[in-house]
Design an enzyme around this catalytic site. Structure first.
Site, mmCIF file in Angstrom:
data_model
loop_
_atom_site.group_PDB
_atom_site.id
_atom_site.type_symbol
_atom_site.label_atom_id
_atom_site.label_comp_id
_atom_site.label_asym_id
_atom_site.label_seq_id
_atom_site.Cartn_x
_atom_site.Cartn_y
_atom_site.Cartn_z
ATOM 1 N N GLU A 264 0.880 -1.171 0.000
ATOM 2 C CA GLU A 264 0.000 0.000 0.000
ATOM 3 C C GLU A 264 0.916 1.218 0.000
ATOM 4 O O GLU A 264 1.688 1.426 0.943
ATOM 5 C CB GLU A 264 -0.891 0.001 1.235
ATOM 6 C CG GLU A 264 -1.825 1.196 1.308
ATOM 7 C CD GLU A 264 -2.318 1.436 2.710
ATOM 8 O OE1 GLU A 264 -2.249 2.604 3.161
ATOM 9 O OE2 GLU A 264 -2.760 0.478 3.365
ATOM 10 N N CYS A 301 -3.462 7.093 5.748
ATOM 11 C CA CYS A 301 -3.400 6.768 4.323
ATOM 12 C C CYS A 301 -4.692 7.121 3.614
ATOM 13 O O CYS A 301 -4.717 7.224 2.383
ATOM 14 C CB CYS A 301 -3.053 5.296 4.133
ATOM 15 S SG CYS A 301 -3.961 4.177 5.209
#
Length: 506
Positions: A264, A301
């Site tokens: 990620e 995030c």
């Protein structure tokens, strides 16, 4: 803080020191020394993981579920030490650690335990033999998902628990039946040590092989490189920067035996404010956006860094409300000095972009973050890819569009995202229907009338997306589907039931 770290690695149940040490850099409180990892320690941990694999992969689902439940209990038993240590190392407030992140980490373990007890994740399929079929008989075919082997996990900087030593990647791999070797993050080595001790205690209590889990701290790039290129490692889980993740991804692809890299790597999580919603609720949306943008100093995030809105009074209301709210925000401590420095550099670079207007500017000091807000138009956005790059921290950019066609053009130019949000009212349904097929190709999670900060740990959650949000768009790092990253399908043809894996016969 009452806990004093021992500062050693944990390799197959043993505390292992080294000649060299590094010092933690806490936001406040005492710094501590930790042993520096080495490629030789990586070899030792990977060999122990491989030695443990056959036995651990053969454990029953119930035994692994009890193991995950025990890890959760061991984490909770250390709540006071974990909270104090994580607060000192990261500067995060007590409620974030004690009431949010530690419970999330423990509950994730328990969710995966419930999921593997059910057994549906194995995707078992059976095509019975058809010996009399013409023109050719059909054999008996049975398929099941099986664990792939030892997994490497890299701890994340922004989640000292939920995405680190005992985080989602570790939990998913253990649930699948794969031993884990963790490369701890230097931002919170004491917290990582405590989480590792919790897992080690569960290994012992549940009688799991000693090589089921190892933690290696510190070290230069050679440690991470050796880990992803070690021939016994069969997959990698990573949460971090695009630059660092892409370098590790390339190393995985360059191996003699390439392996999957589940990374990620970042996202700006754009929001599209449709016409009626902006006209009716623009001020409310702008104020709420400021709160989401600055939550945790913007170090999520899923931080919604971009607001795309039609030009006019609605856009003005969004901008003015966000500006007023952001100007009231005080400084917040960032996770590391390096993150703080990168944030200041990103804000300065945004301010220097042609066609970008500064709405809120501040002067962050040392390790503190203060918010920034900028504004541009769609044509400037479309002509400058740099405007779509993530700035990790509480920085927002408003993109004003002349009409819905221009808004759709902005959507089409987006790179892969973890999330996209549509703010809409009933009168925006037609515009939303036109946008939805576009943004569906851009993100792993699409929200209506909300804010993406806060990722629910649940069966249906998708935390991933097209590149560069993630390196593998077919998977998620949150939710029970995450377990399948560390499994592979195996078909058994005409195999006697007496020798089939137990999960295929029970």
């Amino acid at each position: 803080m009452t806990y004093h770290p021992h500062g050693k690695h944990l390799i197959a149940g043993e505390r292992v020191g080294s000649d060299r040490t590094f010092s933690s850099e806490p936001a406040h409180g005492e710094a501590h020394a930790f042993s520096v990892g080495s490629p030789e320690m990586v070899d030792r941990a990977c060999e122990a993981a491989e030695a443990a694999f056959d036995a651990f992969a053969a454990t029953t689902r119930e035994a692994r579920a009890e193991f995950l439940d025990t890890i959760a209990a061991e984490l909770e038993a250390r709540v006071d030490d974990i909270t104090a240590t994580a607060m000192s190392e990261t500067g995060l407030p007590e409620p974030r650690i004690r009431s949010v992140e530690l419970p999330r980490t423990a509950n994730q373990m328990r969710l995966f335990a419930r999921h593997i007890r059910d057994g549906a994740y194995l995707d078992r399929r059976h095509d019975a033999a058809m010996p009399d079929r013409e023109p050719m008989p059909r054999p008996d075919l049975r398929m099941i998902e099986r664990p792939i082997g030892p997994v490497a996990v890299f701890g994340a900087s922004n989640f000292p628990l939920a995405f680190s030593t005992a985080g989602g990647d570790t939990a998913a791999a253990l649930a699948a039946g794969c031993p884990v070797v963790v490369k701890g993050h230097g931002a919170h080595p004491g917290t990582g040590e405590l989480a590792a001790e919790a897992i080690a205690a569960a290994v012992e209590k549940c009688g799991m092989p000693s090589g089921t889990f190892s933690l290696i701290q510190g070290g230069d790039r050679s440690v991470g490189q050796r880990l992803v290129q070690h021939p016994l490692i069969k997959a990698v889980g990573f949460t971090g920067s695009l630059k660092g993740g892409r370098a590790l991804f390339d190393l995985c692809a360059q191996r003699p035996e390439p392996i999957p890299f589940f990374g990620e790597l970042g996202s700006v999580n754009p929001m599209f404010l449709l016409e009626q919603a902006a006209a009716v609720r623009g001020a409310d949306i702008g104020k709420a956006w400021a709160g989401s943008l600055t939550m945790g100093a913007g170090q999520f995030c899923t931080n919604p860094g971009i607001a795309v809105v039609l030009d006019g009074a609605g856009a003005d209301a969004v901008r003015d409300a966000a500006k007023a709210a952001l100007e009231e925000m005080g400084p917040q401590t960032m996770l590391t000095n390096g993150i703080a420095s990168a944030y200041k550099g990103g804000a300065a670079a945004m301010a220097d972009q042609a066609g970008v207007t500064a709405i809120v500017t501040t002067e962050p000091a040392e390790r503190a973050a203060t918010p920034f807000l900028f504004e541009t138009d769609a044509q400037t956005w479309l002509g400058n890819e740099a405007l779509g790059e993530e700035v990790f921290g509480p920085l927002g950019l408003i993109v004003r569009c002349r009409d819905t066609t221009e808004m759709e053009m902005v959507a089409r130019t987006l790179k892969g995202q973890l999330t996209v949000t549509l703010h809409m009212d009933d009168g925006d349904a037609d515009a939303a229907r036109r946008l939805l097929p576009i943004v569906e190709r851009k993100a792993g999670r699409i929200l209506a009338n909300g804010f993406p900060t806060g990722v629910e740990v649940a069966d249906a959650m998708v935390h991933g997306g097209p590149y560069p949000a993630a390196t593998n768009f077919g998977h998620t790092s949150v939710g029970t589907l995450a377990i399948r990253r560390f499994l592979r399908p195996v078909c058994f043809q005409n195999m006697p039931e007496s020798v089939l894996p137990d999960d295929l016969t029970t």
